[in-house]
Design a protein around this motif. Structure first.
Motif, mmCIF file in Angstrom:
data_model
loop_
_atom_site.group_PDB
_atom_site.id
_atom_site.type_symbol
_atom_site.label_atom_id
_atom_site.label_comp_id
_atom_site.label_asym_id
_atom_site.label_seq_id
_atom_site.Cartn_x
_atom_site.Cartn_y
_atom_site.Cartn_z
ATOM 1 N N VAL A 26 -2.018 3.397 -0.097
ATOM 2 C CA VAL A 26 -1.062 2.837 -1.040
ATOM 3 C C VAL A 26 -1.792 2.379 -2.305
ATOM 4 O O VAL A 26 -1.307 2.565 -3.419
ATOM 5 C CB VAL A 26 -0.282 1.670 -0.402
ATOM 6 N N THR A 27 -2.978 1.804 -2.130
ATOM 7 C CA THR A 27 -3.737 1.294 -3.274
ATOM 8 C C THR A 27 -4.149 2.418 -4.204
ATOM 9 O O THR A 27 -3.946 2.357 -5.426
ATOM 10 C CB THR A 27 -4.991 0.555 -2.792
ATOM 11 N N SER A 30 -1.153 3.992 -5.970
ATOM 12 C CA SER A 30 -0.633 3.157 -7.059
ATOM 13 C C SER A 30 -1.508 3.285 -8.302
ATOM 14 O O SER A 30 -1.009 3.299 -9.426
ATOM 15 C CB SER A 30 -0.538 1.702 -6.606
ATOM 16 N N GLN A 37 1.154 -1.867 -6.497
ATOM 17 C CA GLN A 37 1.154 -1.607 -5.060
ATOM 18 C C GLN A 37 2.495 -1.936 -4.424
ATOM 19 O O GLN A 37 2.976 -1.178 -3.575
ATOM 20 C CB GLN A 37 0.017 -2.391 -4.393
ATOM 21 N N SER A 41 4.736 0.593 -2.166
ATOM 22 C CA SER A 41 5.147 0.208 -0.808
ATOM 23 C C SER A 41 6.663 0.264 -0.678
ATOM 24 O O SER A 41 7.195 0.721 0.350
ATOM 25 C CB SER A 41 4.644 -1.200 -0.488
#
Length: 313
Positions: A26-27, A30, A37, A41
């Protein structure tokens, strides 16, 4: 099986899905998407709800795709690529590599004075392109053929009418006067007395239409003698060469006719107004780079002198 409602599904989520697949984080997703983030999410939760599957599960090395995710990634990537190509527009047109046919509707004037140079040019620059000539359609048929792409362009003496049709003045057609060389005329301008006395061979005009020659002579109170009426420009200089009749032809064709049939070329005895030659096409095809390229080649050829050299005395 969970059914996806494509009508309400946010297709923007698919790009995020692909990025999550590629980064497994996810990091990192993003960062590449320039989103926060929490936003990524949130998008992942919406993806899961929409598809009815977890898509990715947390593991020590990062996100691990589920079987459903494995099945989706190929079709989703392909779909996004196709959408991207469609939005980007058509690929660049490369004339030297193109293999296709262009369809042009035009009369014999264009076939004689523009098409030979066009075909010669294409033979050098775009050998895979074939030009196919068609008769000029009339009325609603002209609009239908342009709109459907049956013909790429219509070139003629009248602009075409109809929604979406664009007309451009391709050239201004001026006349030259021809007679056999044995007349031994030395003046550049044709003598008016001979012009009115000697029979002319002329092209057949459409019903209720008068040529620019008749219109001009009539306005001056003059009248010429008609010896023959033909349907094709090519017949005019042949008859003139055999009979001594006079003929008036477009000046860009005059040099070639004179060279081939032993004629001399002169300016008309009175000034006849130039008549426009129109090129017409449908706006549906303006974004097509191949179509735009063809239009430009025709413009270029229309500005060049016809084969056979410039008119002489």
């Amino acid at each position: 099986m969970h059914k996806v409602n494509i009508a309400s599904f946010d297709l923007n989520l698919l790009s995020i899905f692909v990025m999550l697949w590629e980064t497994r984080s996810v990091t990192r997703a993003s960062d590449r998407l320039a989103l926060t983030q929490p936003a990524v999410s949130h998008a992942l939760r919406r993806l899961r709800d929409g598809v009815g599957d977890e898509l990715f599960v947390n593991a020590k090395g990062g996100l691990v795709p589920t079987a459903r995710s494995e099945a989706l990634i190929g079709p989703v990537r392909e779909a996004l690529e196709k959408i991207g190509l469609a939005l980007k527009g058509q690929e660049a047109f490369v004339p030297s590599l193109a293999v296709r046919q262009f369809n042009i509707a035009a009369g014999d004037l264009v076939e004689f004075s523009i098409v030979p140079q066009l075909v010669e040019h294409l033979g050098r620059e775009a050998p895979g392109i074939v030009v196919r000539m068609h008769p000029v359609p009339e009325g609603d048929l002209a609009l239908a053929q342009l709109a459907s792409g049956e013909v790429d362009t219509i070139i003629g003496g009248q602009p075409q009418k109809g929604m979406g049709v664009h007309n451009e003045t391709l050239a201004e057609i001026r006349l030259a006067t021809l007679v056999w060389k044995q007349e031994k005329l030395r003046s550049r301008r044709f003598p008016l007395d001979l012009y009115l006395d000697r029979p002319h061979v002329i092209i057949q005009m459409p019903p209720r239409q008068e040529s620019v020659v008749e219109q001009t002579l009539s306005s001056l109170g003059l009248q010429r003698s008609i010896g023959a009426v033909v349907q094709n420009f090519m017949a005019m200089p042949i008859i003139a060469a055999r009979t001594g009749y006079i003929c008036n032809v477009p000046s860009r064709m005059a040099g070639a006719f004179a060279e081939r049939f032993g004629l001399s070329v002169h300016e008309p005895p009175v000034d006849f107004a130039a008549t426009p030659l129109y090129m017409s096409w449908h706006k549906r095809f303006e974004a097509d780079p191949a179509h735009a390229w063809l239009m430009q080649q025709i413009r270029d050829m229309a500005q060049e002198p016809a084969a056979g050299g410039p008119p002489g005395k």
